[in-house]
Design a protein around this motif. Structure first.
Motif, PDB file in Angstrom:
ATOM      1  N   SER A   1      38.587  49.326  35.942  1.00  0.00           N
ATOM      2  CA  SER A   1      39.820  48.943  35.255  1.00  0.00           C
ATOM      3  C   SER A   1      40.310  50.036  34.314  1.00  0.00           C
ATOM      4  CB  SER A   1      39.621  47.639  34.492  1.00  0.00           C
ATOM      5  OG  SER A   1      38.708  47.813  33.411  1.00  0.00           O
ATOM      6  N   ALA A   2      39.380  50.893  33.877  1.00  0.00           N
ATOM      7  CA  ALA A   2      39.754  51.979  32.960  1.00  0.00           C
ATOM      8  C   ALA A   2      40.580  53.058  33.650  1.00  0.00           C
ATOM      9  CB  ALA A   2      38.488  52.599  32.356  1.00  0.00           C
ATOM     10  N   VAL A   3      40.627  53.035  34.978  1.00  0.00           N
ATOM     11  CA  VAL A   3      41.411  54.023  35.717  1.00  0.00           C
ATOM     12  C   VAL A   3      42.901  53.851  35.438  1.00  0.00           C
ATOM     13  CG1 VAL A   3      42.081  54.794  38.024  1.00  0.00           C
ATOM     14  CG2 VAL A   3      39.678  54.255  37.528  1.00  0.00           C
TER      15      VAL A   3
ATOM     16  N   LYS B   1      47.005  55.290  37.378  1.00  0.00           N
ATOM     17  CA  LYS B   1      46.966  56.597  38.040  1.00  0.00           C
ATOM     18  C   LYS B   1      45.886  56.616  39.120  1.00  0.00           C
ATOM     19  CE  LYS B   1      48.772  59.121  34.048  1.00  0.00           C
ATOM     20  NZ  LYS B   1      48.552  60.224  33.078  1.00  0.00           N
ATOM     21  N   LYS B   2      46.113  55.822  40.133  1.00  0.00           N
ATOM     22  CA  LYS B   2      45.127  55.696  41.200  1.00  0.00           C
ATOM     23  C   LYS B   2      45.359  56.739  42.289  1.00  0.00           C
ATOM     24  CE  LYS B   2      44.347  50.764  40.479  1.00  0.00           C
ATOM     25  NZ  LYS B   2      44.308  49.419  41.107  1.00  0.00           N
ATOM     26  N   LYS B   3      44.253  57.208  42.852  1.00  0.00           N
ATOM     27  CA  LYS B   3      44.352  58.220  43.901  1.00  0.00           C
ATOM     28  C   LYS B   3      44.515  57.569  45.277  1.00  0.00           C
ATOM     29  CE  LYS B   3      41.787  61.797  41.445  1.00  0.00           C
ATOM     30  NZ  LYS B   3      40.635  62.727  41.463  1.00  0.00           N
TER      31      LYS B   3
ATOM     32  N   MET C   1      37.876  48.641  45.905  1.00  0.00           N
ATOM     33  CA  MET C   1      36.840  48.328  44.922  1.00  0.00           C
ATOM     34  C   MET C   1      36.567  49.510  44.005  1.00  0.00           C
ATOM     35  SD  MET C   1      34.249  46.274  47.442  1.00  0.00           S
ATOM     36  CE  MET C   1      32.886  46.270  46.301  1.00  0.00           C
ATOM     37  N   ALA C   2      36.709  50.721  44.528  1.00  0.00           N
ATOM     38  CA  ALA C   2      36.447  51.925  43.750  1.00  0.00           C
ATOM     39  C   ALA C   2      37.662  52.389  42.949  1.00  0.00           C
ATOM     40  CB  ALA C   2      35.978  53.051  44.672  1.00  0.00           C
ATOM     41  N   GLY C   3      38.732  51.610  42.997  1.00  0.00           N
ATOM     42  CA  GLY C   3      39.903  51.943  42.207  1.00  0.00           C
ATOM     43  C   GLY C   3      40.903  52.850  42.888  1.00  0.00           C
TER      44      GLY C   3
ATOM     45  N   ALA D   1      27.314  51.714  45.681  1.00  0.00           N
ATOM     46  CA  ALA D   1      28.102  52.609  46.532  1.00  0.00           C
ATOM     47  C   ALA D   1      29.537  52.714  46.027  1.00  0.00           C
ATOM     48  CB  ALA D   1      28.090  52.105  47.972  1.00  0.00           C
ATOM     49  N   ALA D   2      30.130  51.585  45.673  1.00  0.00           N
ATOM     50  CA  ALA D   2      31.506  51.596  45.180  1.00  0.00           C
ATOM     51  C   ALA D   2      31.594  52.315  43.835  1.00  0.00           C
ATOM     52  CB  ALA D   2      32.039  50.175  45.060  1.00  0.00           C
TER      53      ALA D   2
END
Length: 297
Positions: free
Chosen positions: A168-170, A173-175, A203-205, A282-283
């Protein structure tokens, strides 16, 4: 060509009916779980991984070729690729339970196994983090280890909750991440919606750059360029890992943001898209590679 999410899972690591619908032999033999099963043939990398996590590894007499974790599993007899099974090879192990992931086959072999009266249980394997707990509990129920499965499922859910908090801290600005299954012949096979790849990226943002397609399908060079991935994600295959130079030399990638930064991430297939007990880790690892300044290893 692979056009379904389940075909990729089985290739990466990881039957014939949902877990609630087992053979009549199984239902009569053991209400609530086959606690007496001591000769289990495990078909599907995630199923084998869960059995080990539940402490049932000594009850596994054979496994399929997608069962690569933990490494001790490789010492078990191999009954072949989960989508090209041999009834003779499985039955020669004298199993008292055959436990499989959804997607095993071929169908005629599964019919022979069913007719053999050996109990067969198939575990549903949807590509969703929220479904992992049920998958673990279904395996536990099939082998009479419900309490251990409940504890493991709760650990996984706790890990997923912690992951969601970290990611959530991302912020916004998601890639954009493009999962590439293969580049054979310069043709890009990518993971679209409703796939394990899409689920682990979310899941990994990240944002799935191939959301315009569903399943695992080839993309034209123009479609890859339009997807504009910031990062390319691939499965490491054994000792071979594609290098950024190899991947980004392909014409489809040369004008993408990923190529400009040579942003390539490769991870073990079963670990990355198996959706088993290690999925929170993994995520989290994928998130830490995507956002090293935000999500710490």
């Amino acid at each position: 060509m692979m056009s379904s999410k389940r075909s990729l899972r089985s290739m990466a690591f990881g039957v014939f009916m949902p877990v609630a619908l087992v053979t009549s032999t199984f239902a009569q033999a053991a209400d609530g779980g086959n606690v007496k099963a001591q000769r289990i043939v495990s078909v599907g990398g995630t199923i084998t991984e869960i059995l080990y996590a539940l402490g049932a590894q000594d009850r596994i007499v054979a496994r399929d070729s997608t069962s690569s974790f933990p490494v001790d599993a490789l010492a078990k007899p191999d009954v072949g690729y989960m989508r090209a099974l041999s009834a003779e090879g499985i039955l020669s192990q004298k199993p008292d339970l055959i436990l499989t992931e959804d997607g095993a086959g071929p169908a005629d072999v599964l019919n022979i196994l069913k007719d053999s009266e050996v109990p067969v249980v198939t575990i549903d394997t949807p590509p969703s983090g929220a479904a992992i707990a049920k998958k673990i509990q279904d395996v536990g129920a099939a082998v009479g280890l419900e309490d251990k499965a409940k504890n493991l499922a709760e650990e996984v859910d706790t890990g997923l909750a912690a992951l969601a908090k970290d990611v959530s801290a991302v912020g916004e600005k998601k890639k954009r991440v493009l999962f590439v299954l293969s580049t054979a012949g310069g043709r890009i096979m990518a993971g679209g919606q409703d796939t394990e790849a899409a689920a682990i990226i979310e899941m990994a943002g990240g944002v799935n750059a191939a959301s315009a397609i569903t399943g695992y399908k080839p993309l034209t060079d123009e479609a890859v360029i339009a997807a504009a991935p910031d990062v390319v994600l691939t499965m490491a295959r054994g000792n071979h890992q594609a290098s950024p130079d190899e991947v980004f030399a392909l014409p489809a990638f040369q004008s993408t943001p990923a190529a400009a930064n040579k942003a390539l991430i490769s991870m073990d297939g079963l670990y990355l898209i198996g959706f088993g007990p290690r999925t929170p880790a993994a995520a989290h690892e994928l998130a830490s590679k995507l956002y090293p300044d935000v999500v710490k290893p």
